[in-house]
Design a protein around this motif. Structure first.
Motif, PDB file in Angstrom:
ATOM      1  N   GLU A 327       0.907  -1.137   0.097  1.00 34.24           N
ATOM      2  CA  GLU A 327       0.091  -0.146  -0.026  1.00 34.24           C
ATOM      3  C   GLU A 327       0.808   1.191   0.144  1.00 34.24           C
ATOM      4  OE1 GLU A 327      -3.114   2.544  -0.432  1.00 34.24           O
ATOM      5  OE2 GLU A 327      -3.390   0.465  -0.394  1.00 34.24           O
ATOM      6  N   PRO A 328       1.714   1.367   0.626  1.00 30.81           N
ATOM      7  CA  PRO A 328       2.832   2.499   0.754  1.00 30.81           C
ATOM      8  C   PRO A 328       3.351   2.824  -0.600  1.00 30.81           C
ATOM      9  CG  PRO A 328       3.135   1.464   2.817  1.00 30.81           C
ATOM     10  CD  PRO A 328       2.359   0.282   1.769  1.00 30.81           C
ATOM     11  N   ALA A 329       3.491   1.987  -1.317  1.00 26.33           N
ATOM     12  CA  ALA A 329       4.131   2.154  -2.578  1.00 26.33           C
ATOM     13  C   ALA A 329       3.365   2.026  -3.757  1.00 26.33           C
ATOM     14  CB  ALA A 329       5.288   1.061  -2.822  1.00 26.33           C
ATOM     15  N   ARG A 330       1.951   2.061  -3.486  1.00 25.19           N
ATOM     16  CA  ARG A 330       0.973   1.593  -4.782  1.00 25.19           C
ATOM     17  C   ARG A 330       0.988   2.866  -5.681  1.00 25.19           C
ATOM     18  NH1 ARG A 330      -4.120  -1.625  -2.775  1.00 25.19           N
ATOM     19  NH2 ARG A 330      -2.280  -2.932  -2.533  1.00 25.19           N
ATOM     20  N   ASN A 331       1.211   4.077  -5.140  1.00 25.88           N
ATOM     21  CA  ASN A 331       0.857   5.323  -6.006  1.00 25.88           C
ATOM     22  C   ASN A 331       2.285   5.396  -6.959  1.00 25.88           C
ATOM     23  OD1 ASN A 331       2.259   6.174  -3.998  1.00 25.88           O
ATOM     24  ND2 ASN A 331       1.246   8.026  -4.183  1.00 25.88           N
ATOM     25  N   ILE A 332       3.129   4.611  -6.329  1.00 25.39           N
ATOM     26  CA  ILE A 332       4.572   4.826  -7.123  1.00 25.39           C
ATOM     27  C   ILE A 332       4.884   3.767  -8.085  1.00 25.39           C
ATOM     28  CG2 ILE A 332       6.940   4.905  -6.799  1.00 25.39           C
ATOM     29  CD1 ILE A 332       6.506   5.639  -3.940  1.00 25.39           C
ATOM     30  N   ILE A 333       4.366   2.368  -7.933  1.00 26.84           N
ATOM     31  CA  ILE A 333       4.782   1.410  -8.868  1.00 26.84           C
ATOM     32  C   ILE A 333       3.386   0.858  -9.337  1.00 26.84           C
ATOM     33  CG2 ILE A 333       6.641   0.678  -7.604  1.00 26.84           C
ATOM     34  CD1 ILE A 333       5.099  -1.572  -6.107  1.00 26.84           C
ATOM     35  N   GLY A 334       2.348   0.843  -9.102  1.00 20.98           N
ATOM     36  CA  GLY A 334       1.096   0.534  -9.379  1.00 20.98           C
ATOM     37  C   GLY A 334       0.746   1.229 -11.029  1.00 20.98           C
TER      38      GLY A 334
END
Length: 334
Positions: A327-334
């Motif tokens: 979740e903490p990386a979702r807007n970066i890698i998703g």
């Protein structure tokens, strides 16, 4: 096939035992100085995205220090995650699925490669022609790979199946990391090995029934979740800042490495991670595999992994896309 003539004599000196190394990274402008333990595969290009993020200062930019914990295969990397002896590790979607069945819940913090920079290297003259016909000569032969359940295991089995060869018709032998694979091949105790860089040129005039790096093989491997960065859900939940920092650093590294024009700079900065190599050879490889990098973890990559997993194990893939991406990386890698 690979055209680069690379001399990596140090590959035979590597060890697959766990060892600790420390690489210094400084502080970012906010003064943050978080240390994270990172599991990689020593001296192999399957770890190159992490090495680039380190050597080019991308981890430093985002405020994390790196302490390396090195292992020989993806399955052993997950054992280190399970023991709590590392914070981040390199893994793929199939290994992550197998880990979930043992109770180890991991998620992806970043992608690294979307294709396996490797080939199946066989004793000279063993196979001829191109995939898939070339694989049919492997019936009854012995093939060395890293470890059961590893990425190389799934790649090998699915490639055999898609070529019309039952994996049970070959003898697959878990050998270990690069040093063990090279030794087994040279001793002719195996007919073939799964050979990732920097192994290929150590093996000389091997015959190559399939070169995954050049896009040969099953269609599912054209966009696949391979050797991304994972962490345990327990760690992620307590270290959101570190997770975001690593995701951003890997994004910077993938974008930088994806430009072939940066190959020479990458080689100069990362040659220290490849003992016995030289910058000329490294630059040639960096340029050659530039289009294999990714920082994203996409639904298509997970869907491809699910197809492979079902074919090899006979079981449905146990995870959904939402389960896989931190979740903490979702807007970066998703």
């Amino acid at each position: 096939m690979y055209t680069t003539k690379v001399k990596f004599r140090a590959a035979i000196a590597l060890t697959s035992a766990v060892m600790m190394l420390t690489a210094a990274c400084g502080e970012d402008s906010s003064g943050s100085n978080r240390t994270v333990r990172f599991t990689v595969f020593t001296g192999a290009t399957t770890s190159w995205g992490v090495y680039i993020a380190d050597a080019m200062g991308f981890f430093k930019t985002h405020g994390v220090n790196i302490k390396y914990v090195s292992v020989g295969s993806g399955s052993s990397a997950m054992q280190v995650v399970a023991s709590g002896d590392t914070d981040f590790a390199l893994s793929d979607a199939t290994i992550t699925a197998n880990a979930s069945k043992t109770g180890l819940e991991t998620q992806f913090v970043a992608g690294q490669f979307k294709r396996f920079a490797a080939e199946l290297a066989c004793q000279p003259g063993l196979t001829t022609g191109s995939y898939p016909e070339s694989m049919r000569a492997l019936k009854g032969k012995t093939i060395g790979y890293t470890a059961p359940g590893s990425g190389s295991d799934f790649y090998l089995q699915y490639s055999l199946m898609e070529a019309g060869v039952d994996p049970a018709d070959v003898e697959r032998i878990p050998v270990g990391g690069a040093p063990q694979l090279i030794a087994a091949y040279r001793a002719t105790s195996v007919d073939c090995v799964t050979a990732y860089q920097p192994m290929q040129q150590e093996l000389g005039d091997a015959s190559v029934p399939i070169n995954w790096q050049e896009g040969e093989g099953p269609a599912e491997f054209s966009d696949y979740l391979l050797n991304g960065v994972v962490a345990s859900k327990k760690y992620i939940d307590g270290h959101e800042d570190e997770v975001r920092a690593v995701a951003l650093a890997m994004k910077d590294a993938a974008e930088f490495a994806s430009d072939p024009a940066n190959a020479e700079e990458i080689a100069k900065a990362t040659v220290k991670f490849f003992p016995g190599s030289n910058t000329t050879d490294l630059a040639a490889i960096a340029e050659e595999i530039a289009d294999a990098y990714t920082y994203s973890v996409t639904e298509q990559q997970v869907a491809s992994a699910a197809i492979v997993y079902k074919a090899v194990t006979g079981e449905d893939y146990p995870l959904e896309y939402a389960d896989i991406v931190a979740e903490p990386a979702r807007n970066i890698i998703g």
